[in-house]
Every structure is written in C-alpha cells, then in structure tokens.
Scaffold this active site. Structure first.
Site, PDB file in Angstrom:
ATOM      1  CG  HIS A  41       2.050   0.900  -9.178  1.00 39.28           C
ATOM      2  ND1 HIS A  41       2.236  -0.244  -9.891  1.00 39.28           N
ATOM      3  CD2 HIS A  41       2.110   0.544  -7.873  1.00 39.28           C
ATOM      4  CE1 HIS A  41       2.422  -1.249  -9.053  1.00 39.28           C
ATOM      5  NE2 HIS A  41       2.343  -0.807  -7.823  1.00 39.28           N
TER       6      HIS A  41
ATOM      7  CD  GLU B  78      -4.636  -7.280  -4.510  1.00 43.85           C
ATOM      8  OE1 GLU B  78      -4.520  -8.446  -4.948  1.00 43.85           O
ATOM      9  OE2 GLU B  78      -3.663  -6.602  -4.131  1.00 43.85           O
TER      10      GLU B  78
END
Lengths: 327, 333
Positions: free
Chosen positions: A129, A60
């Site tokens: 998440h 990322e």
C-alpha cells in the site's frame, strides 16, 4: 484567493468542472456515501446526485473499462481508484485501451478521462500500500501523467485535466493532502501541462522533484542555505508526461549540478530518464555526475524505522549535494 | 394472386433477408479463405485469426442492429466488420497494413475500427472490451441516445475477471448491453470443458440477466435471439446474454498446428455448416435456385478480388505519420 488544504482544492476543481461541463461524472470506490477515502469527493454526492457521483463495486478493471467506454460514448468520466496500489488491477485497461485507442484507431476514437489515485509511502502501510508509480505511467506513450505538489497546483492541474481530450493519470501524494496553501478561486484558473515550476531560485545546484518528493527537495534547499551557504534551485516538474525538460536543462546550465529526488525505487525509475536527458543535453555544463536520491530498492516495510530508512529524506538530498562539492 | 414461397420453418424472414444472410456469410467465408492464402504469401503478417465456421454469429447478430447502435468485438473480427457493413476494400487494406485501411494500417487484423459505422473495435486482450461495452451503455443512458451495444466475445473470456465485473456492472447500472458469446469450444487450444466449471448462460443468469443458448451455426436462430435481446436492451430493461454454440474450422491463428483436436471432429462440425444449411433450407422453400446461388458466388469472388487489388495498389502509411494520433489535440477538432 483562499487558504485551503490540497484535498479541498481538488474538491473545488471537481465541483467547478462539474458545474461547467455536464458530461463530467465521477465514479469510483467509496467516493459517494463515504465521501472518498481521502475526503476529496466529500459532499459531491449530495450536491450532484447519484447519476453523476457513482459509488462502484471494488472492480478496478471493470470501472476503468467502463470509464473508457463512457468516454468513447461522449462523456468525460473521472474514475477514482482510491489508491495507486489498486491501479495494478486496472493496468491492462489503462495501458492497452485508454493509452492506445486513439493511435490504433488512426484518430477515430479518443478517451477523454481522468483517473485519480493516491500514492506514496511514509504512512506505515507496508509494502502493498505504499507505491510510487508516477514514472511507470509516464513510460506508456498515449497517457498524460500529472502529480501536483501543492494545493494551488492541484486545483489548476485537475481543472486542466478535464479540458484535455486524452486520458490523464492524476496522482496525488497522500502526504500532500493536508498541506495548506493559497488557492485562486477564479473558475478559469488552469495550469498548463508540461510547464515545470521553479519553487526556489538558486545558483549552485538544481534539485528536481515531483509529487511528494518536492518537499524533501525544498527542505533540503533550506538546510543547504542555512548550514552550508549553498544556493539550490528547486524545480517541481508538476507533470511527467508531457515533461518540461527545457526548464530543467536551462537550470542545470546555470548551476552545473543536478540532483533528482523521487519517492519511487531508484532502479529503473523515472530519475534515470531525467539523468539521461540531462546527460544528453547538458553534458558539457556538468561539474559533477547527476545524482539520484530515491527509495531504496526494497518493498517498503511496515516498521517505522525501516520504512524511513528506505524512503528518501532531506538529509539524503543534502548529502547528495555535498558529495558534489567534494573534490 | 402472387405466388408465395414458404420460409424455413419457424421464421418470418423473407427471401430477400435470407438471401442477404446467405450472401454475407459467403462473403465472409471467401474473404477469410483469401486471407489465409495471402498470409502464406506474406501479404498479411502478424497474427491472423480466421472466422470460417462462425459466420452465422456475425451475420445473424449484426442484422438485428440499427445504424445508431455500437459494436465492440474480439480479435477474430473480420467477419463482424464485414457483417456490420465496413468496406471490404478498406478491411483488406488494413490487413495489408496500408494507409487506406480502416485503421490506417496501425491496427491490423485484430484492431479494426470504423466509427462511422458504430464499429468501435476489435480488442485483442481477451475480455478487455466487456467493460467498455458497459461504459458505452452508461453513455447511451446518460445522454438518452437510445443506442444499444453489441459486445461479442469468445468462450475463452469467461474465465477472465473482467467478464464477471462487466456482467455485474451492466446489471447494477442497467445498461443496454447485449453480451454475445461465440462459444467455439476452444480457448485457443484448451477445450471449453477444461476451462469452466459450469455452463456459460448460468453465469449470466447468476448476475440476474436473461440468458439464452442458441445454435450458432443457424443464422436464423442467431438473428431471432439477437432481435429479442435488442428489444429487451433498447426498451430499458438492461443487459441480455446470448451464448451461440459455434465452431471454427481453422486453427486459432495461422500458426496453430491443431494438436488438440482430431480432423474427424472438424468434419463433424462441418456437417452443421451454416452456409450449407441456409442454402438447403432456402432451396427447399423455393427461395433460392442454383442460378441465384452462382450469382452470389460470383459476386463474392468479385468483391474479394477487388478488395485484394485495392489493398495491393494502396500506399503505405508515410514514415512521417509515425507520431500521428498519439494524443488528441484541440486542433484535431
């Protein structure tokens, strides 16, 4: 106009913008062969080729940093981070480089880039998440933060994001992807940043939401009307940075009550900022303290009952409104 | 028949080029010593990381670039800025926080920018600029602009994930990136041997890019290595990695008590000094005499003094500019 789901509207926006501007390219995790984790980029690799739709490794920070460099080099990248949960790994690049380079370089450098990410809880994905971080990104000066609640807005706002010369954090609530709506097919259809949308007009209370929480707000408004004869005005902020506070203040001055609904944690959340601004600008018009309906301050548990107990519901919004009418 | 002088062993560089190297290294040395002095007087504030000892890295590497090329570097960036040709007056003004500074007084020592020189910044978060260098390479490739990006960082970067992410991406995407690691043996106060379980060039080689280690106190060696790297990157062969073994004479920053190393160690490295070395080499080769050397020293004095005067008499940025450049607006052009 055509009826489509939000994910299809987002894809249309990407397609149209890529056709319009050849400096736009997409990179991200599983956006090519896989078609995107939420199927937003499905078919774009086939249409635009691997030079403009780039599958990246799971890195990322590296890919956001590469996006910044590419933007500095005159391109307009769209980086997809799959979900907002993984954006923590790119936070330094977003906060220290993308948000600050224009200012620190005294205007010499700018970073035109769109970073897309899916957000929100409610799918039993457990604590790591299920984040809602729209407010966190709005905290950093130099970023623009967009969080559409419906298909048409998603298209108009995403297209507008590519007309911006700054980094736009584009946050898509997972619960919104499948919601259908009428979407304009005009390639020049844009929705300006910093313009809130009054989804429902009302006279007794203003309910403010953004992203996913707009739907709890509108469902609550319907219940209030049917069951309590309370007329609620619902405002969808659409963008948190820039923030259209004028629309909220005008509404509160009319209704004299304000409830803020968000999926993020209550403590230190964006709702606190909104409440504070309402207090600063409309104190004398308020008939009750501003109420916040937000996520309970715990990591979201996997168990369905526990998760639902933590997340804000339309019943919570109704209760908050009714609380304002009690003497 | 003209009289020819012999260049230092193994180099084809002429007296003019070597003289330029010597002058630039002397300029950086003196500029940095002056900065140290001004810091103690309170003229320069914030964090100040001096580059003395490492001059050959900046001077040798920048000289291998063309005007169209890009540079991103770390926060010990004055030397790179000067070697890249940024105006010393405007660099000093930036350190004073003045409106005439290269970053308008908004960046300070660690964040120097001059886009007109392809100098895209000093980056103060360790290894954060490595992925940016890859992105610039993507832009160079996609727009067929042919520029390379020199990405300078310290040995402290190699423990960061972004170092590995950037190296990997640059090879996967074949970007024209020169990764230039200034290994000064310390990540702040932690010795290099306590930071990495292997050798730096081995890491780069593991990602399938050519990697060399050179003497970073030898400006000619640095220059020749960077030339090779630039040729490699510009010809479309992808990234190239250089480790330059160097040493910083001063502490990590002005507030460093240097408890982690002995004075003897610093003295030992001073024996390798890049400026003394080139000066001796050039004198032995008949390319420099004492008079010319003095001329350089005087010019350097003059340039640095002038930069301080310029910085002193420059205006402060107006408070009304506080919100300038927060967002780029269409009206900014």
């Amino acid at each position: 106009m055509a009826e489509m789901r939000m994910r299809d509207a987002l894809r249309e926006a990407l397609r149209e913008e890529m056709l319009r501007d050849e400096t736009i390219f997409l990179m991200g995790e599983d956006i090519g062969l896989y078609g995107g984790s939420y199927a937003v980029t499905k078919g774009l690799l086939e249409e635009f080729g691997e030079a403009r739709v780039i599958d990246t490794p799971i890195a990322e920070s590296g890919i956001v940093g590469a996006g910044i460099g590419a933007a500095m080099g005159g391109l307009h990248p769209m980086v997809e981070l799959m979900t907002i949960n993984f954006s923590f790994l790119a936070l330094d690049q977003i906060v220290n480089s993308a948000a600050k380079l224009h200012h620190m370089s005294n205007g010499q450098i700018h970073v035109p880039m769109v970073i897309r990410m899916a957000s929100g809880g409610g799918s039993q994905l457990a604590a790591t998440h299920s984040h809602s971080l729209e407010g966190m990104y709005a905290h950093f000066p130099g970023l623009k933060v967009v969080c559409p609640s419906n298909a048409a807005d998603a298209k108009g706002l995403l297209k507008r994001a590519f007309r911006d010369q700054n980094t736009v954090i584009f946050i898509e609530h997972t619960a919104n992807y499948a919601i259908k709506g009428e979407v304009p097919d005009d390639p020049d259809f844009l929705i300006e940043f910093g313009v809130a949308n009054i989804l429902r007009e009302g006279t007794d209370v203003t309910i403010v939401g953004y992203g996913g929480s707009v739907h709890q707000a509108t469902r609550a408004a319907a219940l209030l009307e049917e069951q309590e004869e309370i007329s609620a005005e619902v405002i969808d902020l659409r963008t948190l940075q820039p923030l259209d506070m004028d629309t909220v203040i005008a509404s509160v001055k009319k209704t004299n009550r304000c409830v803020i609904v968000e999926d993020a944690w209550r403590f230190g959340g964006f709702g606190g900022e909104l409440a504070s601004q309402v207090m600063e600008r409309a104190f004398d018009w308020l008939d009750a303290p501003v109420a916040r309906v937000a996520c309970k301050d715990v990591p979201l548990p996997y168990n369905r009952n526990l998760e639902f107990a933590a997340l804000p519901s339309e019943e919570d919004v109704v209760d908050a409104v009714l609380g304002m009418f009690k003497e | 028949m003209t009289t020819e002088t012999t260049s230092p062993a193994g180099t084809s560089l002429g007296a003019e080029q070597l003289g330029k190297f010597l002058y630039e290294m002397m300029l950086i040395r003196h500029f940095e010593e002056k900065c140290g002095e001004l810091y103690t007087k309170g003229k320069i504030r914030g964090f100040l990381h001096l580059y003395t000892g490492q001059e050959a890295c900046a001077v040798g590497s920048m000289a291998a670039l063309e005007e169209r090329d890009k540079v991103v570097t770390h926060y010990r960036d004055h030397g790179h800025a000067l070697a890249r040709g940024l105006d010393p007056n405007r660099v000093m003004a930036e350190l004073f926080g003045k409106a005439t500074g290269v970053s308008g007084g908004r960046g300070g020592s660690m964040h120097l920018y001059d886009v007109s020189k392809g100098f895209l910044g000093g980056y103060a978060i360790v290894a954060a600029h490595l992925p940016l260098a890859v992105g610039l390479g993507m832009a160079s490739n996609m727009k067929s602009e042919g520029y390379v990006t020199l990405c300078v960082f310290g040995d402290g970067s190699v423990g960061e994930g972004e170092f590995h992410e950037a190296l990997n991406l640059s090879v996967l995407w074949n970007t024209p990136t020169i990764f230039f690691c200034e290994n000064n043996l310390y990540g702040m106060g932690v010795p290099f041997h306590a930071s990495l379980s292997t050798e730096i060039p081995k890491l780069a080689a593991a990602y399938n890019m050519p990697a060399v280690s050179v003497d970073g106190m030898d400006v000619i060696a640095v220059h020749e290595a960077t030339n090779k790297a630039v040729d490699h990157a510009r010809s479309g062969k992808g990234p190239y990695f250089i480790e330059a073994m160097t040493y910083r004479y001063r502490g990590h920053s002005m507030s460093d008590p240097e408890l982690y190393r002995l004075k003897d160690e610093v003295e030992e490295h001073r024996q390798r000094d890049a400026i003394e070395r080139l000066k001796t080499q050039m004198m032995e080769a008949g390319q420099l005499d004492e008079a010319r050397y003095q001329e350089f020293a005087e010019r350097v004095d003059q340039v640095v003094d002038e930069s301080v005067e310029f910085a002193e008499r420059s205006p402060q940025p107006g408070i009304e500019t506080l919100y300038d450049h927060l967002y780029k607006e269409p009206s900014d052009g």
